[in-house]
Scaffold this motif. Structure first.
Motif, mmCIF file in Angstrom:
data_model
loop_
_atom_site.group_PDB
_atom_site.id
_atom_site.type_symbol
_atom_site.label_atom_id
_atom_site.label_comp_id
_atom_site.label_asym_id
_atom_site.label_seq_id
_atom_site.Cartn_x
_atom_site.Cartn_y
_atom_site.Cartn_z
ATOM 1 N N THR A 14 34.373 27.792 47.411
ATOM 2 C CA THR A 14 34.308 29.177 47.884
ATOM 3 C C THR A 14 34.039 30.077 46.689
ATOM 4 O O THR A 14 34.410 29.749 45.559
ATOM 5 C CB THR A 14 35.591 29.600 48.629
ATOM 6 N N HIS A 15 33.370 31.166 46.942
ATOM 7 C CA HIS A 15 33.068 32.143 45.900
ATOM 8 C C HIS A 15 33.300 33.542 46.442
ATOM 9 O O HIS A 15 33.322 33.738 47.661
ATOM 10 C CB HIS A 15 31.616 32.028 45.437
ATOM 11 N N ARG A 16 33.466 34.480 45.555
ATOM 12 C CA ARG A 16 33.524 35.887 45.932
ATOM 13 C C ARG A 16 32.210 36.526 45.530
ATOM 14 O O ARG A 16 31.770 36.399 44.386
ATOM 15 C CB ARG A 16 34.682 36.586 45.236
ATOM 16 N N ILE A 17 31.564 37.205 46.480
ATOM 17 C CA ILE A 17 30.340 37.955 46.217
ATOM 18 C C ILE A 17 30.672 39.425 46.405
ATOM 19 O O ILE A 17 31.173 39.822 47.468
ATOM 20 C CB ILE A 17 29.209 37.526 47.170
ATOM 21 N N ASN A 84 25.066 46.687 41.513
ATOM 22 C CA ASN A 84 25.369 45.498 40.725
ATOM 23 C C ASN A 84 25.884 44.429 41.670
ATOM 24 O O ASN A 84 26.492 44.736 42.684
ATOM 25 C CB ASN A 84 26.446 45.784 39.669
ATOM 26 N N VAL A 85 25.651 43.175 41.307
ATOM 27 C CA VAL A 85 26.144 42.029 42.069
ATOM 28 C C VAL A 85 27.023 41.203 41.149
ATOM 29 O O VAL A 85 26.627 40.908 40.022
ATOM 30 C CB VAL A 85 24.976 41.147 42.567
ATOM 31 N N CYS A 86 28.203 40.829 41.615
ATOM 32 C CA CYS A 86 29.067 39.905 40.876
ATOM 33 C C CYS A 86 29.358 38.700 41.769
ATOM 34 O O CYS A 86 29.676 38.858 42.941
ATOM 35 C CB CYS A 86 30.379 40.566 40.473
ATOM 36 N N VAL A 87 29.234 37.519 41.196
ATOM 37 C CA VAL A 87 29.531 36.273 41.903
ATOM 38 C C VAL A 87 30.529 35.496 41.070
ATOM 39 O O VAL A 87 30.306 35.275 39.879
ATOM 40 C CB VAL A 87 28.249 35.428 42.113
ATOM 41 N N SER A 88 31.638 35.084 41.700
ATOM 42 C CA SER A 88 32.643 34.315 40.961
ATOM 43 C C SER A 88 33.416 33.433 41.923
ATOM 44 O O SER A 88 33.423 33.667 43.122
ATOM 45 C CB SER A 88 33.612 35.248 40.233
ATOM 46 N N ALA A 89 34.051 32.417 41.363
ATOM 47 C CA ALA A 89 35.042 31.685 42.140
ATOM 48 C C ALA A 89 36.221 32.643 42.275
ATOM 49 O O ALA A 89 36.533 33.381 41.345
ATOM 50 C CB ALA A 89 35.445 30.402 41.436
ATOM 51 N N GLN A 101 45.268 34.377 37.857
ATOM 52 C CA GLN A 101 44.399 33.656 36.935
ATOM 53 C C GLN A 101 42.965 34.039 37.260
ATOM 54 O O GLN A 101 42.487 33.786 38.363
ATOM 55 C CB GLN A 101 44.565 32.147 37.097
ATOM 56 N N LEU A 102 42.277 34.647 36.306
ATOM 57 C CA LEU A 102 40.895 35.028 36.530
ATOM 58 C C LEU A 102 39.990 33.824 36.378
ATOM 59 O O LEU A 102 40.288 32.905 35.632
ATOM 60 C CB LEU A 102 40.484 36.117 35.541
ATOM 61 N N PRO A 103 38.864 33.806 37.109
ATOM 62 C CA PRO A 103 37.940 32.689 36.971
ATOM 63 C C PRO A 103 37.384 32.606 35.563
ATOM 64 O O PRO A 103 37.302 33.606 34.853
ATOM 65 C CB PRO A 103 36.838 33.011 37.990
ATOM 66 N N ALA A 104 36.987 31.420 35.169
ATOM 67 C CA ALA A 104 36.468 31.201 33.816
ATOM 68 C C ALA A 104 35.154 31.943 33.607
ATOM 69 O O ALA A 104 34.880 32.429 32.535
ATOM 70 C CB ALA A 104 36.286 29.716 33.567
ATOM 71 N N ALA A 105 34.345 32.031 34.643
ATOM 72 C CA ALA A 105 33.038 32.682 34.484
ATOM 73 C C ALA A 105 32.761 33.582 35.684
ATOM 74 O O ALA A 105 32.995 33.189 36.822
ATOM 75 C CB ALA A 105 31.938 31.638 34.366
ATOM 76 N N VAL A 106 32.320 34.769 35.407
ATOM 77 C CA VAL A 106 31.903 35.711 36.436
ATOM 78 C C VAL A 106 30.485 36.135 36.076
ATOM 79 O O VAL A 106 30.227 36.542 34.937
ATOM 80 C CB VAL A 106 32.820 36.948 36.478
ATOM 81 N N ALA A 107 29.572 36.021 37.010
ATOM 82 C CA ALA A 107 28.178 36.437 36.766
ATOM 83 C C ALA A 107 27.954 37.781 37.450
ATOM 84 O O ALA A 107 28.100 37.905 38.656
ATOM 85 C CB ALA A 107 27.222 35.394 37.323
ATOM 86 N N CYS A 108 27.639 38.796 36.657
ATOM 87 C CA CYS A 108 27.346 40.125 37.187
ATOM 88 C C CYS A 108 25.940 40.530 36.759
ATOM 89 O O CYS A 108 25.550 40.294 35.618
ATOM 90 C CB CYS A 108 28.341 41.151 36.678
ATOM 91 N N TYR A 109 25.207 41.111 37.681
ATOM 92 C CA TYR A 109 23.835 41.536 37.418
ATOM 93 C C TYR A 109 23.659 42.983 37.787
ATOM 94 O O TYR A 109 24.254 43.473 38.663
ATOM 95 C CB TYR A 109 22.846 40.683 38.220
#
Length: 109
Positions: A14-17, A84-89, A101-109
């Motif tokens: 699962t991911h958060r968008i 902006n778009v952010c995708v993360s676990a 606990q924050l996810p190790a990687a968050v991708a934001c554009y």
């Protein structure tokens, strides 16, 4: 039309968008998630169409590439929307349910 596409590789089931900082001529954005090898061969992920600016699609396959479509329902030319778009676990809670606990990687554009 006004579709904007992104892609990401799933790191969890699962991911958060999140669509953030929406401004401009149209601020009511939608998004949906697709699978497939390229832009010409995509299949909609069931239940992934979202009008709210945050969604949590489930049943994703870690390591698989997903395509994110962000769009509006308007057909009016010349729109000036920015976002902006952010995708993360999604963040996880520890065993005492109080420490985030924050996810190790968050991708934001």
């Amino acid at each position: 039309d006004d579709d904007v596409w992104y892609r990401f590789v799933a790191t969890a089931t699962t991911h958060r968008i999140s669509l953030l900082n929406i401004a401009g001529s149209v601020v009511d954005l939608y998004h949906s998630l697709f699978t497939g090898p390229d832009c010409n061969n995509l299949t909609l992920v069931a239940g992934s169409c979202s009008d709210p600016n945050v969604s949590n699609p489930v049943g994703l396959v870690p390591g698989e590439t997903y395509w994110l479509r962000v769009y509006t329902w308007t057909g009016t030319a010349g729109q000036t929307t920015t976002f902006n778009v952010c995708v993360s676990a999604p963040p996880l809670l520890d065993v005492d349910a109080t420490t985030l606990q924050l996810p190790a990687a968050v991708a934001c554009y």
